[in-house]
Enzyme design. Structure first.
Site, mmCIF file in Angstrom:
data_model
loop_
_atom_site.group_PDB
_atom_site.id
_atom_site.type_symbol
_atom_site.label_atom_id
_atom_site.label_comp_id
_atom_site.label_asym_id
_atom_site.label_seq_id
_atom_site.Cartn_x
_atom_site.Cartn_y
_atom_site.Cartn_z
ATOM 1 N N ASP A 11 0.852 -1.191 0.000
ATOM 2 C CA ASP A 11 0.000 0.000 0.000
ATOM 3 C C ASP A 11 0.892 1.247 0.000
ATOM 4 O OD1 ASP A 11 -1.876 1.954 0.491
ATOM 5 O OD2 ASP A 11 -2.176 1.392 2.603
ATOM 6 N N ASN A 67 -0.187 4.510 -0.531
ATOM 7 C CA ASN A 67 -0.780 5.768 -0.056
ATOM 8 C C ASN A 67 -1.436 5.641 1.317
ATOM 9 O OD1 ASN A 67 -2.914 4.214 -0.798
ATOM 10 N ND2 ASN A 67 -3.926 5.737 -2.088
ATOM 11 N N ASP A 121 -3.851 3.917 2.619
ATOM 12 C CA ASP A 121 -5.297 3.842 2.873
ATOM 13 C C ASP A 121 -5.687 2.426 3.307
ATOM 14 O OD1 ASP A 121 -4.983 2.440 0.532
ATOM 15 O OD2 ASP A 121 -6.485 3.550 -0.620
ATOM 16 N N ASP A 164 -1.897 -1.131 -3.865
ATOM 17 C CA ASP A 164 -2.169 -0.365 -5.087
ATOM 18 C C ASP A 164 -1.025 -0.523 -6.087
ATOM 19 O OD1 ASP A 164 -0.166 1.425 -4.045
ATOM 20 O OD2 ASP A 164 -1.729 2.207 -2.724
ATOM 21 N N ASP A 211 -5.889 -9.643 -15.569
ATOM 22 C CA ASP A 211 -7.002 -10.570 -15.433
ATOM 23 C C ASP A 211 -8.095 -10.102 -16.383
ATOM 24 O OD1 ASP A 211 -8.678 -12.561 -14.092
ATOM 25 O OD2 ASP A 211 -7.282 -12.288 -12.421
ATOM 26 N N ASP A 260 -10.589 -15.392 -16.786
ATOM 27 C CA ASP A 260 -11.453 -15.842 -15.699
ATOM 28 C C ASP A 260 -12.508 -16.817 -16.243
ATOM 29 O OD1 ASP A 260 -12.126 -15.177 -12.820
ATOM 30 O OD2 ASP A 260 -14.069 -14.738 -13.738
ATOM 31 N N GLU A 270 -8.397 -19.944 -16.807
ATOM 32 C CA GLU A 270 -8.863 -20.606 -15.591
ATOM 33 C C GLU A 270 -9.986 -21.553 -16.010
ATOM 34 O OE1 GLU A 270 -11.029 -19.691 -11.335
ATOM 35 O OE2 GLU A 270 -11.598 -18.592 -13.115
ATOM 36 N N HIS A 327 -5.720 -17.052 -5.163
ATOM 37 C CA HIS A 327 -6.564 -16.223 -4.304
ATOM 38 C C HIS A 327 -7.908 -16.872 -3.983
ATOM 39 C CE1 HIS A 327 -8.021 -15.704 -8.316
ATOM 40 N NE2 HIS A 327 -9.072 -15.055 -7.873
ATOM 41 N N ASP A 328 -8.231 -17.976 -4.622
ATOM 42 C CA ASP A 328 -9.494 -18.646 -4.335
ATOM 43 C C ASP A 328 -9.303 -19.873 -3.444
ATOM 44 O OD1 ASP A 328 -11.108 -16.964 -5.900
ATOM 45 O OD2 ASP A 328 -10.713 -18.125 -7.718
HETATM 46 C C1 NOJ Z 1 -12.871 -16.877 -10.601
HETATM 47 C C2 NOJ Z 1 -12.084 -15.926 -9.750
HETATM 48 O O1 NOJ Z 1 -10.823 -16.477 -9.508
HETATM 49 C C3 NOJ Z 1 -12.886 -15.705 -8.486
HETATM 50 O O2 NOJ Z 1 -12.151 -14.987 -7.526
HETATM 51 C C4 NOJ Z 1 -14.148 -14.998 -8.863
HETATM 52 O O3 NOJ Z 1 -14.976 -14.882 -7.727
HETATM 53 C C5 NOJ Z 1 -14.923 -15.756 -9.931
HETATM 54 N N1 NOJ Z 1 -14.085 -16.234 -10.990
HETATM 55 C C6 NOJ Z 1 -15.961 -14.878 -10.573
HETATM 56 O O4 NOJ Z 1 -15.365 -13.937 -11.402
#
Ligand code: NOJ
Length: 554
Positions: free
Chosen positions: A41, A43, A45, A49, A118, A219, A276, A341-342
């Site tokens: 980060d 700035n 907040d 970023d 992305d 995605d 993905e 991240h999922d």
């Molecule tokens: C896959 C992404 O990795 C996930 O984070 C997102 O919630 C869904 N697609 C919907 O875009």
């Protein structure tokens, strides 16, 4: 001579210029996935970023990565933290602005780091201008850019459920029709069978390509095509909210879109896309591979999540890797990933309470010595763990919805741990998600000073992979296929031959490698570099991972 966006290789820093025409950055390099809210980060907040990433570009360059994949940075109401885009040509103010983005591109390129964005093609945000117009009336010219249907006897058009659970149709009072949303209701699905939409969207893609963006992570590519029939999906899988996505995934239309996109990318030099293609546990690599089947008509790479979904077992890993390689068509290229991240961080996913760090070291050695592009998730290179969050700290709507059965995806998205200062050096303000409590020990600054740290292991591995063609592009041939916890394979390119020995088990194992020549250790969790490797006397220590150059006689 290799060109890099018009430049000749001779203009580039020395370590780039030796590569020949076949050195393709996305095939032979290492890609680093940044979740921008959580990286740095600038700035104060509390949210990461673009300028934060710029400030850390030397760190990334020193680590040795070849490209960054940025989770979405476009304007978004952040219902799904950026995966709900409201404008494909701008940057959300929380991350900075277009000038910051251009600067990031320029600075990264100077360091030979490419930028992958992305790309969310399945849906937009419900506040995107396109959707506002589309929902305004049934005869609006953009009505058909989204998927609108009449109800059936007061019920939704069919039984489709969202990927997250619950009905995938939302009733719109003003026009008395339903729109389709495969994810949250704030993420209406686009209609890719509409030629106008497709043309406009492809222009959005050109906009970034013209700016110099090097590629895209696509995605949910396999969910984009919807077909014509809107047939009911098979009945729920015992969980009332979910269902088998038989008629909502992997339809031929998704393959057609992938191939059109690839043709567009092919009109620019050295661009790529990685798809993905998620399938439910235990993961079905054949679906991901099907997007590569058509070679130049398919995507450059597709994520196979089967390693992420395996428990810690050498045999299971071997089978998943073997299967993935067998499915890759001749002109296709594999990639590998352990965290994102999922699906949280692999260090905490190995489902064994003990020896997690040792296993994570073996996993790093595996990921960076396999044939195929490795994707690293920010923070894995310092052994970051999933954060333990309390209910009131959860921000992911999925976590809020399904607590306590599923606590959401936030735990793998906690702020990067840079130092042992307040907020781990991520920000001077309270971060948007809590920093993991282990940051006083697990942080970049302390690991840089410790030669035995995760950071140095990853750094050495990445540099080794860069230096040795056998590792970045050589063939992969297994010698021991997971029996007794041992996975041993060769990587060979020309005269260069490298052996990788991985002991997944907590036990010492005698390794029978009588047909293998002698060599010297390149990197090991247990042996000194340059130590002689005499194959007939090898005993692998518990969780040992060793890479040996067999082209260098002992
Ligand atoms: C896959 C992404 O990795 C996930 O984070 C997102 O919630 C869904 N697609 C919907 O875009």
């Amino acid at each position: 001579m290799e060109s890099f966006h018009g430049k000749q290789a001779t203009d580039l820093p020395a370590d780039f210029s030796h590569r020949d025409n076949n050195w393709l950055w996305w095939k032979h390099g290492v890609i680093y996935h940044i979740y921008p809210r959580s990286f740095h980060d600038s700035n104060n907040d509390g949210i990461g970023d673009l300028r934060g990433i710029i400030g850390k570009i030397d760190y990334l360059s020193d680590l040795g990565i070849d490209a960054i994949w940025l989770s979405p940075v476009y304007p978004s109401p952040m219902i799904d933290f950026g995966y709900d885009i409201s404008d494909y040509r701008e940057i959300d103010p929380v991350f900075g602005n277009l000038n910051d983005f251009r600067e990031l591109l320029e600075i990264a390129h100077k360091k030979n780091i490419r930028i992958i964005m992305d790309l969310v093609m399945n849906h937009t945000s419900n506040i995107h201008q396109w959707f506002k117009e589309s929902r305004s009336s049934v005869d609006n010219p953009k009505r058909d850019w989204y998927i609108w249907k009449k109800g059936r006897n007061g019920n939704p058009p069919n039984n489709w459920k969202t990927v997250f659970g619950g009905c995938a149709w939302e009733f719109d009072e003003s026009t008395q029709q339903y729109y389709l949303h495969t994810f949250f209701k704030e993420q209406p699905d686009l209609n890719w069978s509409n030629e106008d939409l497709k043309k406009t969207f492809f222009n959005e893609i050109r906009y970034w390509l013209d700016m110099g963006v090097d590629g895209f992570r696509l995605d949910v590519l396999n969910l984009i095509g919807k077909g014509k029939h809107f047939t009911n999906n098979p009945l729920p899988l015992g969980i009332p909210l979910l269902q088998k996505h038989k008629y909502t995934s992997n339809l031929p239309e998704s393959h057609h879109i992938a191939s059109d996109l690839r043709h567009l990318l092919n009109t620019y030099p050295e661009r790529m896309c990685v798809a993905e293609v998620y399938s439910l546990p235990p993961g079905d690599s054949s679906i991901a591979a099907s997007y590569l089947q058509s070679g130049d008509n398919g995507v450059n790479m597709a994520f196979d999540f089967s390693l992420m979904l395996r428990s810690w077992n050498a045999r299971k890993y071997f089978k998943a890797i073997r299967k993935w390689y067998d499915l890759i068509p001749e002109n296709g290229w594999p990639c590998h990933v352990l965290s994102n991240h999922d699906l949280h961080r692999h260090l905490d996913r190995f489902r064994f309470r003990r020896n997690k760090e040792k296993k994570a070291r073996v996993a790093a050695m595996l990921l960076l010595t396999l044939k195929g592009t490795p994707f690293l998730y920010y923070g894995d290179e310092i052994g970051m763990r999933n954060a333990k969050l309390r209910k009131h700290e959860i921000l992911d709507p999925l976590g809020k919805l399904f607590w306590p059965f599923f606590k959401g995806r936030d735990k793998g998205r906690s702020p990067m741990q840079w130092t042992d200062d307040h907020h781990a050096g991520f920000s001077e303000s309270k971060p948007w998600l809590p920093v993991n409590t282990d940051y006083p020990e697990v942080n970049v600054r302390s690991q840089k000073n410790d030669e035995s740290s995760f950071f140095h292991l990853y750094r050495r591995l990445i540099h080794l992979r860069k230096k040795h063609e056998a590792l970045n592009r050589g063939d992969w041939s297994p010698l021991i296929n997971g029996r007794n916890g041992l996975l041993v394979y060769l990587r060979v390119f020309g005269l260069e031959k490298i052996i990788v020995l991985l002991n997944f088990s907590p036990k010492r194992r005698t390794v029978d490698l009588t047909d293998i020549s002698k060599g010297r250790v390149l990197l090991s969790t247990h042996r000194p570099v340059d130590e002689a490797f005499i194959p007939d006397t090898i005993v692998a220590e518990p969780f040992e991972a060793t890479i040996v150059d067999l082209s260098k006689a002992a």
